[in-house]
Design a protein around this motif. Structure first.
Motif, PDB file in Angstrom:
ATOM      1  N   THR A  10       0.830  -1.203   0.000  1.00  0.00           N
ATOM      2  CA  THR A  10       0.000   0.000   0.000  1.00  0.00           C
ATOM      3  C   THR A  10       0.869   1.260   0.000  1.00  0.00           C
ATOM      4  O   THR A  10       0.474   2.286  -0.559  1.00  0.00           O
ATOM      5  CB  THR A  10      -0.947   0.054   1.223  1.00  0.00           C
ATOM      6  OG1 THR A  10      -0.192  -0.268   2.388  1.00  0.00           O
ATOM      7  CG2 THR A  10      -2.094  -0.908   1.085  1.00  0.00           C
ATOM      8  N   SER A  11       2.064   1.154   0.599  1.00  0.00           N
ATOM      9  CA  SER A  11       2.956   2.326   0.641  1.00  0.00           C
ATOM     10  C   SER A  11       3.489   2.687  -0.742  1.00  0.00           C
ATOM     11  O   SER A  11       3.916   3.817  -0.970  1.00  0.00           O
ATOM     12  CB  SER A  11       4.143   2.068   1.573  1.00  0.00           C
ATOM     13  OG  SER A  11       3.699   1.632   2.829  1.00  0.00           O
ATOM     14  N   ARG A  17       2.428   7.695  -4.582  1.00  0.00           N
ATOM     15  CA  ARG A  17       2.917   7.131  -3.313  1.00  0.00           C
ATOM     16  C   ARG A  17       4.393   6.747  -3.423  1.00  0.00           C
ATOM     17  O   ARG A  17       5.147   6.884  -2.472  1.00  0.00           O
ATOM     18  CB  ARG A  17       2.075   5.923  -2.917  1.00  0.00           C
ATOM     19  CG  ARG A  17       0.713   6.355  -2.386  1.00  0.00           C
ATOM     20  CD  ARG A  17      -0.068   5.214  -1.801  1.00  0.00           C
ATOM     21  NE  ARG A  17      -1.306   5.731  -1.245  1.00  0.00           N
ATOM     22  CZ  ARG A  17      -2.245   4.991  -0.707  1.00  0.00           C
ATOM     23  NH1 ARG A  17      -2.098   3.675  -0.650  1.00  0.00           N
ATOM     24  NH2 ARG A  17      -3.330   5.534  -0.213  1.00  0.00           N
ATOM     25  N   ASN A  20       6.268   9.776  -2.839  1.00  0.00           N
ATOM     26  CA  ASN A  20       6.335  10.098  -1.413  1.00  0.00           C
ATOM     27  C   ASN A  20       7.371   9.242  -0.691  1.00  0.00           C
ATOM     28  O   ASN A  20       8.068   9.716   0.203  1.00  0.00           O
ATOM     29  CB  ASN A  20       4.972   9.908  -0.750  1.00  0.00           C
ATOM     30  CG  ASN A  20       4.022  11.039  -1.116  1.00  0.00           C
ATOM     31  OD1 ASN A  20       4.464  12.149  -1.431  1.00  0.00           O
ATOM     32  ND2 ASN A  20       2.727  10.749  -1.091  1.00  0.00           N
ATOM     33  N   ARG A  24      10.647  10.429   1.377  1.00  0.00           N
ATOM     34  CA  ARG A  24      10.916   9.950   2.739  1.00  0.00           C
ATOM     35  C   ARG A  24      12.334   9.369   2.834  1.00  0.00           C
ATOM     36  O   ARG A  24      13.054   9.607   3.794  1.00  0.00           O
ATOM     37  CB  ARG A  24       9.881   8.886   3.085  1.00  0.00           C
ATOM     38  CG  ARG A  24      10.043   8.357   4.465  1.00  0.00           C
ATOM     39  CD  ARG A  24       8.681   8.221   5.108  1.00  0.00           C
ATOM     40  NE  ARG A  24       8.849   8.219   6.534  1.00  0.00           N
ATOM     41  CZ  ARG A  24       7.842   8.256   7.380  1.00  0.00           C
ATOM     42  NH1 ARG A  24       6.604   8.315   6.937  1.00  0.00           N
ATOM     43  NH2 ARG A  24       8.068   8.244   8.667  1.00  0.00           N
ATOM     44  N   ASP A 173       0.814   0.396   6.562  1.00  0.00           N
ATOM     45  CA  ASP A 173      -0.245   1.395   6.698  1.00  0.00           C
ATOM     46  C   ASP A 173      -0.780   1.479   8.128  1.00  0.00           C
ATOM     47  O   ASP A 173      -1.784   2.117   8.365  1.00  0.00           O
ATOM     48  CB  ASP A 173      -1.366   1.140   5.687  1.00  0.00           C
ATOM     49  CG  ASP A 173      -1.815  -0.300   5.674  1.00  0.00           C
ATOM     50  OD1 ASP A 173      -1.362  -1.073   6.548  1.00  0.00           O
ATOM     51  OD2 ASP A 173      -2.610  -0.665   4.797  1.00  0.00           O
ATOM     52  N   ASP A 175       0.336   2.142  12.446  1.00  0.00           N
ATOM     53  CA  ASP A 175       1.350   2.854  13.222  1.00  0.00           C
ATOM     54  C   ASP A 175       2.320   1.956  13.986  1.00  0.00           C
ATOM     55  O   ASP A 175       3.356   2.418  14.436  1.00  0.00           O
ATOM     56  CB  ASP A 175       0.660   3.775  14.245  1.00  0.00           C
ATOM     57  CG  ASP A 175       0.306   5.119  13.629  1.00  0.00           C
ATOM     58  OD1 ASP A 175       0.822   5.410  12.534  1.00  0.00           O
ATOM     59  OD2 ASP A 175      -0.477   5.858  14.239  1.00  0.00           O
ATOM     60  N   SER A 229       4.288   3.590  10.339  1.00  0.00           N
ATOM     61  CA  SER A 229       3.448   3.932   9.200  1.00  0.00           C
ATOM     62  C   SER A 229       4.224   4.742   8.172  1.00  0.00           C
ATOM     63  O   SER A 229       5.037   5.585   8.523  1.00  0.00           O
ATOM     64  CB  SER A 229       2.231   4.725   9.673  1.00  0.00           C
ATOM     65  OG  SER A 229       1.573   5.277   8.557  1.00  0.00           O
ATOM     66  N   SER A 230       3.929   4.495   6.904  1.00  0.00           N
ATOM     67  CA  SER A 230       4.572   5.310   5.870  1.00  0.00           C
ATOM     68  C   SER A 230       3.739   6.543   5.566  1.00  0.00           C
ATOM     69  O   SER A 230       4.118   7.378   4.767  1.00  0.00           O
ATOM     70  CB  SER A 230       4.766   4.488   4.593  1.00  0.00           C
ATOM     71  OG  SER A 230       3.531   4.101   4.067  1.00  0.00           O
ATOM     72  N   PHE A 231       2.575   6.655   6.230  1.00  0.00           N
ATOM     73  CA  PHE A 231       1.695   7.785   5.928  1.00  0.00           C
ATOM     74  C   PHE A 231       1.763   8.904   6.964  1.00  0.00           C
ATOM     75  O   PHE A 231       1.080   9.902   6.860  1.00  0.00           O
ATOM     76  CB  PHE A 231       0.251   7.298   5.764  1.00  0.00           C
ATOM     77  CG  PHE A 231       0.114   6.293   4.645  1.00  0.00           C
ATOM     78  CD1 PHE A 231       0.365   6.656   3.331  1.00  0.00           C
ATOM     79  CD2 PHE A 231      -0.224   4.976   4.922  1.00  0.00           C
ATOM     80  CE1 PHE A 231       0.265   5.729   2.303  1.00  0.00           C
ATOM     81  CE2 PHE A 231      -0.327   4.036   3.894  1.00  0.00           C
ATOM     82  CZ  PHE A 231      -0.082   4.418   2.584  1.00  0.00           C
ATOM     83  N   ASN A 232       2.550   8.710   8.037  1.00  0.00           N
ATOM     84  CA  ASN A 232       2.760   9.798   9.001  1.00  0.00           C
ATOM     85  C   ASN A 232       4.138   9.654   9.615  1.00  0.00           C
ATOM     86  O   ASN A 232       4.871   8.723   9.300  1.00  0.00           O
ATOM     87  CB  ASN A 232       1.660   9.801  10.079  1.00  0.00           C
ATOM     88  CG  ASN A 232       1.661   8.514  10.889  1.00  0.00           C
ATOM     89  OD1 ASN A 232       2.710   8.035  11.325  1.00  0.00           O
ATOM     90  ND2 ASN A 232       0.488   7.951  11.107  1.00  0.00           N
ATOM     91  N   GLU A 233       4.483  10.602  10.485  1.00  0.00           N
ATOM     92  CA  GLU A 233       5.843  10.621  11.054  1.00  0.00           C
ATOM     93  C   GLU A 233       5.888   9.971  12.429  1.00  0.00           C
ATOM     94  O   GLU A 233       6.909  10.026  13.111  1.00  0.00           O
ATOM     95  CB  GLU A 233       6.329  12.076  11.167  1.00  0.00           C
ATOM     96  CG  GLU A 233       6.429  12.817   9.842  1.00  0.00           C
ATOM     97  CD  GLU A 233       7.634  12.384   9.018  1.00  0.00           C
ATOM     98  OE1 GLU A 233       8.654  11.989   9.611  1.00  0.00           O
ATOM     99  OE2 GLU A 233       7.546  12.428   7.773  1.00  0.00           O
TER     100      GLU A 233
END
Ligand code: ASP
Ligand code: MG
Length: 401
Positions: A10-11, A17, A20, A24, A173, A175, A229-233
């Protein structure tokens, strides 16, 4: 630091993506780290390729299937490398073979036999980010293999071990690992640190987080693992050696497994060797037996209960049939669930089990089976009380704090 970063399906699900992910990775490089990236296929890609293979044949040749499946990860590794180059990061993509990954020749579930660290390290020394296609290797004869579904995690951990990386970060996806499933208990908390063994026991919570084989490998090679998660820090969960966790909580998490079924054999002839015969037959049929209880015998007969995965129940039925003359009856119950209380701290403390039993009794939940290991207490209960049991236990051990 030398860091292996693995990005799941998903990342890297679409081109944006992947961009992104490149940004990162660049951040980690700019912070002064040396980075090796391992990627999965874009989400849905592997399933699509499996379907393609079955368009022509019910049993496509395994050699070709592996070559086909390995392409999903190759696409992502090449794209990410190009995306990195486009933002000014020197990068190079590698297939499993180019990265020095050798495996046995069991197609679609090969085991890694060796990783030569040289090809990757030589590129790292040149200041490049190496982007490795996960989930694949090559046999001694140069034939491409894949490592089993979810196998990119294994690639990442094995590479981290081989190149002696300081850290292996698995980006997904979610945390990290929680004290229990937050969909069941909203006050569940993300764990900062847990041991490899706890992670393995909590697998039913974290099945989506980390492939089990990769956790076993991390333990064996002593690879420090982080899942985040790859969607937040947000900081993820660190999975390390037990010795590195100074203050071991008594209980780390509550796991729920709804995939087990219970088998009860009543009035089994109580003779030496009967258990060996029955469980031998189940093992021959490749059935993963979990909890086992035997009652005190009476008049030369005894009762035997155990659990098996629901998906293996029919095979188990067949394996038991041949003993029908040596027992009075057999019961199968699919409406059960297994709730486990996991924590390394319980090695050195008593009273964890009695608290669990008291908690369940207060909720009027009947315990059908009990099993324990050094760091786990599992109970089998009626499926309809699963969520209630998880919430009650989560509160009893004050895991929301
Ligand atoms: N692409 C493979 C799979 O879907 C491997 C992985 O994602 O880890 O199983
Ligand atoms: Mg995956």
């Amino acid at each position: 630091m030398l860091i292996v970063q693995k990005f799941g399906g998903t990342s890297v699900g679409d081109l944006e993506r992947i961009r992104n992910v490149a940004l990162r990775v660049k951040k980690s490089v700019d912070a002064g780290n040396e980075i090796v990236v391992v990627v999965s296929a874009m989400s849905g890609e592997t399933n699509k390729l499996v379907d393609y293979a079955h368009y022509y044949s019910k049993e496509p040749s395994q050699r070709e299937v592996d070559l086909l499946l390995s392409s999903g990860e190759r696409v992502t590794s090449a794209l990410l490398s190009i995306a990195l180059q486009a933002i000014g990061v020197d990068a190079v993509a590698m297939t499993g073979r180019q990265a020095g990954i050798s495996t046995d020749s069991i197609h679609t579930k090969a085991r890694i036999s060796n990783i030569d660290p040289k090809p990757i390290l030589e590129e790292v020394k040149k200041g490049r980010v190496v982007v490795v296609a996960g989930f694949q290797g090559v046999t001694q004869d140069g034939i491409v293999t894949t490592l089993g579904r979810g196998g990119s995690d294994l690639t990442a951990v094995a590479i981290a071990g081989a190149i002696k990386a300081d850290l292996c970060e698995i980006f997904t996806d979610v945390d990290g690992v929680y004290t229990t499933d937050p969909r069941i208990e909203p006050s569940a908390k993300k764990l900062e640190k847990i041991s490899y063994d706890e992670m393995l026991e909590l697998a039913s919570l974290g099945a989506k987080v980390l492939q089990n084989r990769s956790v076993e490998m991390a333990k064996k090679l002593n690879v420090r693992l982080v899942t985040r998660s790859s969607f937040n820090e947000n900081e993820g969960t660190l999975i390390v050696n037990e010795e590195e966790i100074m203050e071991q909580p008594l209980v780390s998490g509550i796991a729920l497994d709804k995939n087990q079924a219970r088998v009860t054999l009543r009035g089994v002839v109580d003779r030496p060797g009967i258990a060996a015969d029955i469980f031998g037959s189940l093992a021959d049929a490749n059935i993963n037996v979990d909890m086992i209880i035997q009652n005190a015998g009476d008049h030369g007969r005894t009762n035997l209960g155990f659990t098996v995965p629901k998906t293996e129940l029919i095979t188990a039925q067949k394996a038991i049939q041949k003993f029908s003359k040596e027992m009075e009856s057999v019961d199968f119950d699919e409406k059960i669930s297994k709730v486990s209380i996991v924590g390394v701290g319980m090695k050195s403390h008593s009273g964890v089990a009695s608290k669990a039993f008291k908690t369940l009794s207060k909720e009027n939940i009947n315990i059908l089976m009990i099993g324990t290991s050094e760091i786990k207490i599992s109970v089998v209960i009626d499926e309809k009380y699963s969520e209630l049991a998880v919430r009650a236990l989560h509160a009893a051990y004050e895991l929301e704090k």
